[in-house]
Design an enzyme around this catalytic site. Structure first.
Site, short mmCIF file in Angstrom:
data_model
loop_
_atom_site.label_atom_id
_atom_site.label_comp_id
_atom_site.label_asym_id
_atom_site.label_seq_id
_atom_site.Cartn_x
_atom_site.Cartn_y
_atom_site.Cartn_z
N CYS A 54 0.81 -1.22 0.00
CA CYS A 54 0.00 0.00 0.00
C CYS A 54 0.85 1.27 0.00
O CYS A 54 1.83 1.37 0.74
CB CYS A 54 -0.88 -0.02 1.25
SG CYS A 54 -1.91 1.42 1.41
N CYS A 61 -7.24 2.19 -1.02
CA CYS A 61 -7.17 1.28 0.13
C CYS A 61 -7.42 -0.13 -0.40
O CYS A 61 -8.38 -0.37 -1.12
CB CYS A 61 -8.22 1.65 1.17
SG CYS A 61 -8.28 0.46 2.52
N TYR A 116 -24.34 -11.64 23.76
CA TYR A 116 -23.77 -10.59 22.88
C TYR A 116 -24.05 -10.97 21.43
O TYR A 116 -23.15 -11.06 20.60
CB TYR A 116 -22.26 -10.42 23.13
CG TYR A 116 -21.91 -10.24 24.59
CD1 TYR A 116 -21.91 -8.98 25.17
CD2 TYR A 116 -21.60 -11.34 25.39
CE1 TYR A 116 -21.59 -8.81 26.52
CE2 TYR A 116 -21.30 -11.19 26.73
CZ TYR A 116 -21.29 -9.93 27.29
OH TYR A 116 -20.98 -9.77 28.62
N ASP A 138 -19.84 -14.02 22.97
CA ASP A 138 -18.96 -13.31 22.02
C ASP A 138 -18.94 -11.82 22.41
O ASP A 138 -19.50 -10.97 21.73
CB ASP A 138 -19.53 -13.49 20.59
CG ASP A 138 -18.67 -12.86 19.52
OD1 ASP A 138 -17.55 -12.40 19.83
OD2 ASP A 138 -19.12 -12.82 18.36
N CYS A 169 -12.46 -11.37 20.58
CA CYS A 169 -11.61 -10.59 19.68
C CYS A 169 -10.45 -9.97 20.47
O CYS A 169 -9.72 -9.14 19.94
CB CYS A 169 -12.43 -9.52 18.95
SG CYS A 169 -13.34 -8.46 20.06
#
Ligand code: SAM
Length: 465
Positions: free
Chosen positions: A74, A174, A326, A396, A423
């Site tokens: 990039c 991007c 969640y 989660d 996460c």
């Protein structure tokens, strides 16, 4: 002791550490650096030095490049905070993520763990995102060679400079989202400049164009959301009509008028300019409707793998009552519903719960129930008395992990199995330690949802001791 600006010569870069920064040692002082690669030998320039124990440095010269170093794809690499690991080969990125999970569970959680399954990598390492969020700025971040630019060329549309709320990097291309993402963003900017539309000034809180969100789906649908800082009907009509004429592949076009001081749009009225006001994702024959305010996992292909692992860990036979904590828009709940007796989803955002119910309905799923509210308040002893006790709990949570009261309730419920999707392995490790008295870790499977970033997703199966 180190001094700011000091050059550290021929430093051997050892490993990738937290937040994707590389770790090395200089006279027993730990040095963190970005844009370096394990195996590099480099001269480093000290940028920060703290508490005599560790410092931060940036690369001054590469003496010997690591075999794991690759060319960054990039043009914005180094400035943009998005894909900080793209100069490191993908196998090394995956190795680092696996190690992050192991280190967090062992060192932070201090719990006994079985062998960690090799991380599930992403087949596509670019154009894997289905959502990008761009900010308009009247004063974009300038590169050194641009410092003499005139004021009216300072408008930018792109991503925030890491750590700077008022600085935006103008993005030309991007690689994270498939087209027409770049084409739409560049066209919006070109139209705005040609027609003299103002870009938002976040310090003075003025300006017409605030924010642009582009969402794409695996059904090739495209949602564009524009946030305006002023209710100028004629200018809104002009820009949005131009967008529809230029990009007929936009399936729904939405706008918000936001005159508040913050950028969040969860509390704003939705104006649908074109299309049904939602887009659809498909997974294993199920259709998921995604509204403008709904959360949907941003890497759809990897989300499918994540949900397959979750369902496998849950070991469903069709007779189980499952709680999906969640639940967001109920994606996991609906995904596992066919293999369960009943699924109960709980989620904070009321709009997401409405989407979850719609997603059950449009997929003819009749064994789900959804409730909106804060987990620690909704999931209480009364709730468990009113509903059946779960055989399996899927949880989660957001990056912060679960509230202590929620963990206490999980211990009280005492379900035979908990599948914990996370996460953030650090908060997951903390929560697993709190559950350790009653639950042992039976299986661990990390998944890479975000190539070239330091993020890692991890699924853990807990079994009642
Ligand atoms: C990581 S997302 C999981 C989404 C969903 N499982 C999926 O795969 O699409 C975490 C979800 O937790 C919700 N959430 C955050 N804090 C919460 C709380 N205190 N109570 C209930 N839900 C919460 C967020 O709104 C978000 O939808």
């Amino acid at each position: 002791m180190l001094e700011r600006g000091q050059i550290l010569e021929s430093v051997a870069i050892e490993e990738l550490g937290a937040e994707g920064k590389c770790v090395s040692r200089y006279n027993n002082i730990v040095i963190f650096s970005e844009r370096t690669v394990p195996g590099d030998v480099v001269d480093l320039k000290v940028t920060h030095f703290k508490k005599k124990k560790f410092g931060e440095a940036k690369i001054d010269k590469i003496i010997k490049a690591s075999e794991h170093r690759v060319e960054a794809k990039c043009q914005h690499f180094g400035l943009c905070g998005g894909c900080k690991l793209q100069h490191i080969d993908y196998a090394t990125q995956l190795h680092f993520k696996e190690k992050q999970v192991k280190d967090n569970l062992e060192r932070l959680g201090k719990i006994e763990i079985p062998e960690i399954k090799p991380i599930v990598g992403s087949e596509t390492t670019y154009e894997y995102r289905n959502k990008l969020d761009f900010t308009f700025s009247n004063k974009r971040w300038l590169l050194e060679e641009e410092m003499s630019l005139e004021h009216d060329t300072l408008y930018g549309l792109g991503f925030h400079l890491p750590g700077k709320f008022d600085r935006v990097i103008d993005i030309e291309h991007c690689h994270l989202q498939p087209e027409p993402s770049n084409a739409i963003r560049m066209e919006v900017k070109a139209y705005a400049l040609k027609h003299g539309l103002t870009f938002y000034n976040v310090r003075a809180h003025e300006g017409f164009l605030r924010n642009l969100i582009i969402r794409t789906t695996n059904k090739k649908e495209v949602m564009v959301l524009v946030q305006f800082g002023e209710n100028n009907g004629k200018a809104i009509q002009g820009l949005l009509s131009h967008l529809m004429a230029t990009f007929p592949q936009i399936t729904t076009l939405i706008y918000f008028i936001n005159t508040k001081k913050n950028d969040t749009y969860s509390d704003l009225d939705v104006h649908v300019f074109h299309g049904p006001g939602y887009i659809q994702e498909e997974m294993e024959g199920l259709t998921f409707r995604v509204g403008p305010k709904s959360f949907y996992q941003t890497n759809s292909d990897q989300a499918y793998k994540l949900y397959e692992i979750t369902r496998d860990f849950a070991g469903l036979t069709g007779n189980e009552v499952v709680y999906d904590l969640y639940t967001g828009t109920g994606t996991i709940a609906n995904f596992v519903a066919k293999k369960a007796k009943q699924v109960i989803g709980i989620e904070y955002v009321a709009d997401a719960i409405e989407d979850a119910k719609i997603n059950s309905k449009i997929n003819n799923i009749n064994n789900t129930l959804f409730y909106a509210g804060d987990m620690k308040d909704v999931l209480n002893r009364d709730f468990i008395t009113q509903h059946q006790r779960p055989d399996v709990i899927i949880t989660d949570p957001p990056r912060a992990g679960m509230h202590e009261d929620v963990i206490k309730t999980l211990l009280f419920i005492s379900a035979p199995k908990i599948v914990y999707v996370s996460c953030n392995p650090a908060t997951q490790a903390r929560d697993l330690a709190l559950l350790d008295s009653d639950y042992k870790v039976a299986r661990i499977q990390p998944v890479d949802m975000f190539p070239h970033t330091a993020h890692v997703e991890n699924v853990v199966l807990l079994e009642k001791r």
